[in-house]
Motif scaffolding. Structure first.
Motif, PDB file in Angstrom:
ATOM      1  N   SER A 198       3.697 -33.398  10.324  1.00  0.00           N
ATOM      2  CA  SER A 198       4.356 -34.004  11.481  1.00  0.00           C
ATOM      3  C   SER A 198       5.133 -32.955  12.271  1.00  0.00           C
ATOM      4  N   PHE A 199       5.478 -33.306  13.505  1.00  0.00           N
ATOM      5  CA  PHE A 199       6.328 -32.432  14.322  1.00  0.00           C
ATOM      6  C   PHE A 199       7.795 -32.576  13.945  1.00  0.00           C
ATOM      7  N   ARG A 200       8.096 -33.467  13.043  1.00  0.00           N
ATOM      8  CA  ARG A 200       9.440 -33.580  12.488  1.00  0.00           C
ATOM      9  C   ARG A 200       9.423 -33.043  11.060  1.00  0.00           C
ATOM     10  N   PRO A 201      10.337 -32.204  10.667  1.00  0.00           N
ATOM     11  CA  PRO A 201      11.539 -31.794  11.401  1.00  0.00           C
ATOM     12  C   PRO A 201      11.355 -30.556  12.264  1.00  0.00           C
ATOM     13  N   SER A 202      10.184 -29.908  12.209  1.00  0.00           N
ATOM     14  CA  SER A 202      10.046 -28.615  12.882  1.00  0.00           C
ATOM     15  C   SER A 202       8.897 -28.632  13.879  1.00  0.00           C
ATOM     16  N   ILE A 203       9.219 -28.667  15.161  1.00  0.00           N
ATOM     17  CA  ILE A 203       8.179 -28.557  16.193  1.00  0.00           C
ATOM     18  C   ILE A 203       7.512 -27.190  16.119  1.00  0.00           C
ATOM     19  N   ASP A 204       8.311 -26.157  15.844  1.00  0.00           N
ATOM     20  CA  ASP A 204       7.761 -24.801  15.768  1.00  0.00           C
ATOM     21  C   ASP A 204       6.625 -24.718  14.746  1.00  0.00           C
ATOM     22  N   ALA A 205       6.850 -25.239  13.558  1.00  0.00           N
ATOM     23  CA  ALA A 205       5.828 -25.178  12.513  1.00  0.00           C
ATOM     24  C   ALA A 205       4.621 -26.027  12.880  1.00  0.00           C
ATOM     25  N   TRP A 206       4.865 -27.191  13.469  1.00  0.00           N
ATOM     26  CA  TRP A 206       3.785 -28.101  13.855  1.00  0.00           C
ATOM     27  C   TRP A 206       2.896 -27.470  14.925  1.00  0.00           C
ATOM     28  N   VAL A 207       3.507 -26.910  15.948  1.00  0.00           N
ATOM     29  CA  VAL A 207       2.727 -26.263  17.013  1.00  0.00           C
ATOM     30  C   VAL A 207       2.061 -24.998  16.489  1.00  0.00           C
ATOM     31  N   GLY A 208       2.802 -24.205  15.716  1.00  0.00           N
ATOM     32  CA  GLY A 208       2.255 -22.955  15.212  1.00  0.00           C
ATOM     33  C   GLY A 208       0.999 -23.164  14.384  1.00  0.00           C
ATOM     34  N   SER A 209       1.012 -24.167  13.509  1.00  0.00           N
ATOM     35  CA  SER A 209      -0.172 -24.423  12.687  1.00  0.00           C
ATOM     36  C   SER A 209      -1.341 -24.872  13.551  1.00  0.00           C
ATOM     37  N   ALA A 210      -1.060 -25.662  14.585  1.00  0.00           N
ATOM     38  CA  ALA A 210      -2.127 -26.142  15.466  1.00  0.00           C
ATOM     39  C   ALA A 210      -2.727 -25.005  16.288  1.00  0.00           C
ATOM     40  N   LEU A 211      -1.889 -24.099  16.768  1.00  0.00           N
ATOM     41  CA  LEU A 211      -2.397 -22.962  17.534  1.00  0.00           C
ATOM     42  C   LEU A 211      -3.297 -22.080  16.670  1.00  0.00           C
ATOM     43  N   THR A 212      -2.924 -21.916  15.404  1.00  0.00           N
ATOM     44  CA  THR A 212      -3.755 -21.139  14.490  1.00  0.00           C
ATOM     45  C   THR A 212      -5.107 -21.802  14.285  1.00  0.00           C
ATOM     46  N   VAL A 213      -5.089 -23.126  14.080  1.00  0.00           N
ATOM     47  CA  VAL A 213      -6.334 -23.866  13.885  1.00  0.00           C
ATOM     48  C   VAL A 213      -7.189 -23.813  15.147  1.00  0.00           C
ATOM     49  N   ARG A 214      -6.548 -23.994  16.308  1.00  0.00           N
ATOM     50  CA  ARG A 214      -7.303 -23.984  17.570  1.00  0.00           C
ATOM     51  C   ARG A 214      -7.987 -22.632  17.804  1.00  0.00           C
ATOM     52  N   ALA A 215      -7.317 -21.554  17.457  1.00  0.00           N
ATOM     53  CA  ALA A 215      -7.891 -20.216  17.660  1.00  0.00           C
ATOM     54  C   ALA A 215      -9.155 -20.020  16.836  1.00  0.00           C
ATOM     55  N   GLN A 216      -9.265 -20.711  15.696  1.00  0.00           N
ATOM     56  CA  GLN A 216     -10.413 -20.551  14.806  1.00  0.00           C
ATOM     57  C   GLN A 216     -11.456 -21.647  14.986  1.00  0.00           C
ATOM     58  N   HIS A 239      11.301 -35.833  23.192  1.00  0.00           N
ATOM     59  CA  HIS A 239      11.217 -35.581  21.754  1.00  0.00           C
ATOM     60  C   HIS A 239       9.772 -35.387  21.297  1.00  0.00           C
ATOM     61  N   GLU A 240       8.812 -35.629  22.184  1.00  0.00           N
ATOM     62  CA  GLU A 240       7.404 -35.677  21.808  1.00  0.00           C
ATOM     63  C   GLU A 240       6.658 -34.489  22.403  1.00  0.00           C
ATOM     64  N   PRO A 241       6.417 -33.441  21.647  1.00  0.00           N
ATOM     65  CA  PRO A 241       5.756 -32.249  22.205  1.00  0.00           C
ATOM     66  C   PRO A 241       4.274 -32.507  22.448  1.00  0.00           C
ATOM     67  N   PRO A 242       3.680 -31.818  23.418  1.00  0.00           N
ATOM     68  CA  PRO A 242       2.248 -31.991  23.675  1.00  0.00           C
ATOM     69  C   PRO A 242       1.407 -31.321  22.602  1.00  0.00           C
ATOM     70  N   ASN A 243       0.243 -31.902  22.337  1.00  0.00           N
ATOM     71  CA  ASN A 243      -0.646 -31.261  21.374  1.00  0.00           C
ATOM     72  C   ASN A 243      -1.473 -30.185  22.073  1.00  0.00           C
ATOM     73  N   VAL A 244      -2.029 -29.279  21.292  1.00  0.00           N
ATOM     74  CA  VAL A 244      -2.689 -28.094  21.854  1.00  0.00           C
ATOM     75  C   VAL A 244      -4.205 -28.232  21.948  1.00  0.00           C
ATOM     76  N   PHE A 245      -4.775 -29.371  21.513  1.00  0.00           N
ATOM     77  CA  PHE A 245      -6.232 -29.485  21.426  1.00  0.00           C
ATOM     78  C   PHE A 245      -6.823 -30.123  22.684  1.00  0.00           C
TER      79      PHE A 245
END
Length: 380
Positions: A224-242, A261-267
């Motif tokens: 989830s993006f809770r409690p850390s948006i940074d970790a949630w986005v970071g993992s998604a960016l890594t997956v998207r790159a591959q 409170h709701e960050p956009p997804n990267v996909f």
């Protein structure tokens, strides 16, 4: 701009190649719209022109001397706020890399996405009329960019809750839904946020089912993006790159800064992020020309269901209508009993033929794709 009205072609110039062509042609510049262009390299050529009455310059970069010259010859130059974290006059949709620029260095609260939300809150709190105007111009620019992105392609909307966690069976089903719809030639548009929206965008972006499966396994480490948006986005960016991607652009996100409170997804191939939630929701639903699939959700999702029901209810009997498919029989009948109201309205007005309650996301995909295929075979 003003992408909602396209019956009459507009003289928009949105890239430097088109500007080069216009200047080289010698045609008058009267009435043109120069949107979000860096005019630095064109200053001498523009200073030599006086046929600019009614020319409109929307943002971009130009010197005070050029601005004064254009104004003296009755052109209109619309200013921007150099402190605004986003460009109100942008001519294209956002990318995830734009919205999350600086994330790896300084964290989410330094990104344009977070700063835009803070800018919006500040403008509202201080009743800043200029900031309000720029936000409205920004949203109209995004509407125009969305029209160009979709370009008359069939679009299916997928709605659902932002709390749906990665690593769950329901999240995987939403991703499978997105993959099936995109493989059937549809653009998959979501609210662009986390949860069910992220899953559907992921499925639509991926090349095939095996690519989706690998991505799901990797994403499950940060549910989830809770409690850390940074970790949630970071993992998604890594997956998207591959991620091996589909050959066609079939993943669209339309989020809003209203839900800060709701960050956009990267996909997404394109992200049309709005300041106004009302304009964003209306635009998203209006573009769902191939249908709307609604996964489990709460208040926001329920609101979207009835926004979709309204035009179906008032449609003329001979008007073709896209299907509205709710997924989860017990959920929509018992947990959040929306289906009874939808069914009652359908019986009264005859919209029952295009409203469906099914158990699985795959059933929903079959309904939407079946109707899309039927319409494609009909003579135009």
């Amino acid at each position: 701009m003003d992408g909602a009205r396209r019956s009459t072609p507009r003289p928009d110039v949105e890239n430097l190649a088109d500007l080069d062509a216009v200047l080289s042609s010698g045609r008058p510049l009267r009435g043109l719209r120069l949107q979000d262009l860096d005019l630095t390299a064109y200053e001498d050529r523009l200073l030599a022109r006086t046929d600019v009455e009614g020319l409109v310059v929307l943002g971009g970069r130009l010197s005070p001397a050029l601005g004064a010259h254009l104004g003296a010859h009755h052109a209109l130059v619309f200013p921007t706020d150099p402190h605004a974290p986003v460009d109100p006059y942008r001519a294209t949709l956002y990318t995830a890399d734009e919205l999350y620029a600086g994330l790896d260095r300084d964290g989410y609260e330094a990104t344009p996405d977070f700063l835009a939300y803070q800018w919006m809150k500040s403008g509202v709190a201080h009743r800043d009329t200029f900031a309000t105007l720029l936000r409205a111009i920004h949203d109209d620019s995004i509407t125009d960019a969305l029209d160009e992105f979709v370009a008359h392609r069939p679009v299916v909307g997928v709605m659902g809750g932002h709390d749906l966690a990665r690593g769950t069976t329901a999240y995987a089903a939403a991703a499978g839904l997105g993959r099936s719809l995109a493989a059937g030639g549809l653009v998959v548009a979501t609210g662009g946020g986390p949860g069910a929206m992220e899953a559907a965008n992921l499925g639509a972006l991926a090349r095939d089912e095996s690519s989706v499966a690998v991505a799901l396994e990797e994403l499950a480490g940060v549910p989830s993006f809770r409690p850390s948006i940074d970790a949630w986005v970071g993992s998604a960016l890594t997956v998207r790159a591959q991620l091996p991607r589909a050959s066609t652009s079939g993943s669209l996100g339309i989020p809003t800064w209203f839900y800060g409170h709701e960050p956009p997804n990267v996909f997404c191939d394109g992200i049309g992020k709005y300041f106004s939630n009302a304009i964003r929701e209306d635009g998203l639903l209006a573009r769902a020309t191939a249908g709307l699939v609604v996964l489990e959700g709460v208040a926001g999702t329920v609101q979207e269901i009835f926004q979709a029901v309204t035009p179906l209810f008032y449609a003329q009997p001979d008007t073709p209508c896209p299907p509205l498919v709710l997924v989860g029989q017990e959920y929509w009948s018992e947990t959040v009993p929306v289906w009874a109201a939808v069914r009652a309205l359908g019986q009264e007005r005859g919209m029952g033929a295009v409203t469906h309650l099914v158990e699985t996301a795959q059933e929903a995909a079959e309904i939407v794709l079946g109707l899309a295929s039927e319409r494609a075979r009909q003579p135009r």
